[in-house]
Every structure is written in structure tokens, then in C-alpha cells.
Scaffold this motif. Structure first.
Motif, mmCIF file in Angstrom:
data_model
loop_
_atom_site.group_PDB
_atom_site.id
_atom_site.type_symbol
_atom_site.label_atom_id
_atom_site.label_comp_id
_atom_site.label_asym_id
_atom_site.label_seq_id
_atom_site.Cartn_x
_atom_site.Cartn_y
_atom_site.Cartn_z
ATOM 1 N N LEU A 24 0.794 -1.069 0.057
ATOM 2 C CA LEU A 24 0.135 -0.041 -0.115
ATOM 3 C C LEU A 24 1.095 1.447 -0.029
ATOM 4 O O LEU A 24 2.067 1.132 0.295
ATOM 5 N N ILE A 34 -7.494 0.741 6.473
ATOM 6 C CA ILE A 34 -7.464 -0.636 6.408
ATOM 7 C C ILE A 34 -8.463 -1.451 7.108
ATOM 8 O O ILE A 34 -8.824 -1.078 8.265
ATOM 9 N N VAL A 222 -8.168 0.021 1.640
ATOM 10 C CA VAL A 222 -7.459 -1.471 1.577
ATOM 11 C C VAL A 222 -8.054 -2.508 2.528
ATOM 12 O O VAL A 222 -8.566 -2.376 3.709
ATOM 13 N N LYS A 229 -4.459 -9.115 0.875
ATOM 14 C CA LYS A 229 -5.307 -8.016 0.546
ATOM 15 C C LYS A 229 -6.230 -8.536 -0.561
ATOM 16 O O LYS A 229 -5.866 -9.167 -1.506
ATOM 17 N N GLU A 232 -9.062 -3.149 -3.086
ATOM 18 C CA GLU A 232 -8.706 -1.772 -2.523
ATOM 19 C C GLU A 232 -9.225 -0.774 -3.485
ATOM 20 O O GLU A 232 -9.674 -1.056 -4.563
#
Length: 263
Positions: A24, A34, A222, A229, A232
């Protein structure tokens, strides 16, 4: 240009992969949030970025400098500060004294001078108290400066912890669940405070479970699930992402207006 760049960050505990290949970026004045379910790896990621954990893989760069695994106090001197999910407040000290403790990383006086209370040390102490008063006014706690910190409401304590983090003059501030345990009024106060910090040019990296707050103030989001992940993007995009809905949100979350900060 990004102030923080996280590249392929990962860590495992006892063979169990907690975070894997997460990247990120955060630019000055940007609010990057997040999100993810409990156990998704959000705080673990924070701990790697802030030097609490040494990553097993990947890189953390602050303003282009590789700071992977650097000790938290050294990161603070480079402009990275954070708050914690559990309050780190001295309840028997005054609100003003708590805020002033954040200035120690900016002091360069000799230990002996401090111990002997020499004039230079006294000047630094007075300067820290003056700076702390300014920060308390910034977070709306100036009228509570002389009260014991333990007397404050939970939401006020959250703002006090932010004031102490601001005492280090951060360029990047990591906020770990700043609205957790707060009521609606306190959450709005946290909302305005975060937005104001971003507008002043501070880069904000935020972990928060209050989805209304996240969707309202974030520039970029995110999403983590099981340490990876999965999505996003801007709040509107993330709120409609099918993987995010399945893993965490359960239903699309309404986005209330544009983010406070420019990306």
C-alpha cells in the motif's frame, strides 16, 4: 508522491501465515483505511510498519528510505507516529502532563542536565508544556488540562492519545481503532480531528471497524482477509466489491459524501 510505501509485506507466527504479500502507499494529506474482519491481520500489519514486529518478507519505505524493522523511537524521529488499540495513558497524571510526554523524542538535552534540572532542561520542560497546551486546544481538551487523565471519558482519552502522538510532529500518523468504544458524539469529534490532521498535510493510515466513519473520511481503502489484500480503492468502489461484501461488510455501505482529503 507517496510518503509511505509498503511492498510485499508478510509475517508468520509458528508457521501460521498472519500477513502475506501486502502492499500500500500513503501520500501527504491522504487518509488510507485498512479494514477487514477480526483476525484479518490489520494490527499485525500496523506493527510491522511501525517497527514493533520485524517482517518476514517485504519492505517498508518512508519518504524513499528503507526503514524495514527500524525501532519505533527511530521511526518517530523520522516522522512516523502511532496510537494503539488499547489506550496507553497515565491515569494518575494530568491531561497536560500526558500530552507533554510526547515531546521527549524531540528533545536533545543531555541526561545529566535533565537529572540536575539545569536551566536548559527547565527550558525544555517549559517548552513541552506550552506545546502540550497548544495540542490540547487542537483536540478540544484545553479546558481539561489540569484534570487527572483517569477522570476523562473514553472518547476524550482517545483524543488525548492522538494529542500525545502529535507531539512528535509526525508526517505520517498510524491510528489503530481511534473510534473504538466511542459513542456517536465522540466518534464525530474523532472524525473532525482526523480530517483536520489530513488537511494540515499529515498522512493518515487508519485501522477502524466503524464503517460509517471509514466510508465518510477515507481517500483510499485497503481490505484484508486472512492476512491477504482482497480489494482496494475509493470508498464507493470498495463498498460494492463482491469479495468485500462476502468477507466483511455483509451489505454495501452507503458512502456519505466525498473524502475530506485530496489523494
Amino acid at each position: 508522491m507517496s510518503l509511505l510505501s509498503v511492498e510485499g509485506l508478510g509475517i508468520a507466527f509458528g508457521g501460521v501465515r498472519a500477513v502475506h504479500d501486502v502492499g500500500l502507499t500513503v501520500a501527504p494529506g491522504e487518509i488510507v483505511s485498512i479494514i477487514g474482519p477480526n483476525g484479518a491481520g490489520k494490527t499485525t500489519l500496523f506493527n510491522m510498519i511501525s517497527g514493533v514486529y520485524l517482517p518476514g518478507a517485504g519492505r517498508v519505505r518512508l519518504d524513499g528510505e528503507d526503514v524495514t524493522g527500524m525501532a519505533p523511537h527511530l521511526l518517530a524521529r523520522r516522522g512516523l507516529s502511532r496510537t494503539f488499540q488499547n489506550l496507553q495513558i497515565f491515569p494518575a497524571m494530568s491531561v497536560l502532563e500526558n500530552a507533554a510526554t510526547g515531546f521527549h523524542l524531540r528533545e536533545r538535552g543531555a541526561l545529566l542536565a535533565d537529572l540536575l534540572a539545569l536551566p536548559g532542561a527547565r527550558r525544555r520542560s517549559a517548552g513541552a508544556l506550552d506545546g502540550a497546551r497548544d495540542l490540547l486546544a487542537r483536540v478540544g481538551l484545553d479546558r481539561a488540562a489540569d484534570r487527572e487523565a483517569g477522570e476523562l471519558s473514553y472518547g476524550a482519552l482517545k483524543r488525548l492519545e492522538i494529542a500525545r502522538a502529535l507531539a512528535t510532529a509526525p508526517r505520517l500518523l498510524l491510528l489503530d481503532e481511534p473510534a473504538a468504544g466511542c459513542n456517536a458524539v465522540e466518534t464525530e469529534e474523532i472524525d473532525r480531528l482526523i480530517a483536520g490532521m489530513a488537511q494540515s498535510g499529515i498522512a493518515i493510515l487508519l485501522v477502524e471497524h466503524d464503517m460509517k466513519l471509514v466510508m465518510r473520511i477515507s481517500t483510499h481503502i485497503v481490505v484484508l482477509d486472512h492476512g491477504e489484500k482482497i480489494a482496494e480503492g475509493d470508498p464507493a468502489t470498495v463498498s460494492r466489491h463482491p469479495d468485500v461484501i462476502a468477507a466483511y461488510l455483509g451489505a454495501p455501505v452507503a458512502v456519505e459524501g466525498a473524502a475530506h482529503a485530496d489523494g
